[in-house]
Design an enzyme around this catalytic site. Structure first.
Site, PDB file in Angstrom:
ATOM      1  N   LYS A 149       0.834  -1.204   0.000  1.00  0.00           N
ATOM      2  CA  LYS A 149       0.000   0.000   0.000  1.00  0.00           C
ATOM      3  C   LYS A 149       0.867   1.252   0.000  1.00  0.00           C
ATOM      4  O   LYS A 149       0.665   2.176  -0.802  1.00  0.00           O
ATOM      5  CB  LYS A 149      -0.933   0.022   1.210  1.00  0.00           C
ATOM      6  N   ASP A 168      -6.778   0.718   1.311  1.00  0.00           N
ATOM      7  CA  ASP A 168      -6.812   0.887   2.755  1.00  0.00           C
ATOM      8  C   ASP A 168      -8.198   0.511   3.251  1.00  0.00           C
ATOM      9  O   ASP A 168      -9.017  -0.039   2.504  1.00  0.00           O
ATOM     10  CB  ASP A 168      -6.422   2.315   3.149  1.00  0.00           C
TER      11      ASP A 168
END
Length: 237
Positions: A149, A168
């Site tokens: 991420k 997320d």
């Protein structure tokens, strides 16, 4: 107020065009110092408020410790970083402490060593690695503390890598509502799991005519607003 999936999709569709226009306008290439600042912020942002990570990255960047020209060896770099991250930060008028000064100092120093030993500079690393997916995998494997991420966020900010997803909890909530993953699914920590989710989201965004890296940003904005409103309404009830 009930936030139905249809309303959420309509909100995403409403803001997507402006996000696309802004992204397609392009940005000036970042210099070495700016690249390290972005990478530092991404590494420091794990499990802490972004405002605190940004303040810590600003402090590190201000001392130019991570740029290869600084001349510190790995031990000296880690020691200096530990001192900087261990100090107090003032965020919105409140004094805050960064939670992981020792481990993040070590991770940043090791990341710097990996980049310098393999490419010399971060600019050279991005240039030589070329492909965004190849670069992301190298970063995840060689930059301790940087997950897929955070690596995707870095490459989007620095290279406009809009074919990568930043997944997320807000994007994952949207995916759950869309039936793209199971309910209460955690953000995948392992690289293979992250790629699996990314491919699912890419197929979903393409079916709607959207670019993945711009679509997930629109989703993030909408879902973040929804989450804040739900919290406010819950407190007011």
């Amino acid at each position: 107020m009930e936030y139905t999936f249809d309303r959420i999709q309509a909100a995403v569709a409403a803001i997507y065009p402006e996000i696309e226009r802004t992204a397609m306008a392009g940005h000036a290439p970042l210099c070495e110092e700016q690249l390290w600042h972005e990478l530092t912020c991404c590494i420091l942002s794990s499990q802490v408020p972004y405002s605190l990570a940004q303040a810590a990255a600003d402090r590190v960047n201000g001392h130019r410790i991570l740029t290869p020209l600084h001349g510190l060896d790995a031990e000296g770099c880690e020691r200096a970083l530990r001192s900087l991250l261990g100090g107090a930060f003032v965020i919105e008028g409140r004094e805050r402490r960064y939670r992981f000064p020792n481990s993040k100092a070590r991770q940043l120093s090791q990341t710097r060593s990996s980049v310098v030993q393999s490419f010399g500079t971060l600019s050279a690393a991005l240039s030589e690695l070329g492909d965004a997916e190849v670069t992301r995998r190298w970063l995840v494997e060689n930059a301790p503390g940087l997950g897929p991420k955070q690596a995707s966020m870095f490459l989007r900010n620095c290279r406009g890598a809009y074919d990568l997803a930043i997944i997320d909890r807000h994007v994952l909530t949207y995916m759950e509502m869309a039936g793209l993953c199971r309910s209460d699914a955690p953000v995948p920590a392992r690289y293979a799991g992250y790629i699996e989710y990314e491919l699912i989201l890419k197929s979903h965004s393409r079916a709607k005519g959207y670019m993945l890296g711009l679509f997930d940003y629109a989703v993030w904005i909408v879902m973040r607003i929804v989450a804040r409103k739900e919290i406010a309404e819950g407190q007011a009830a």
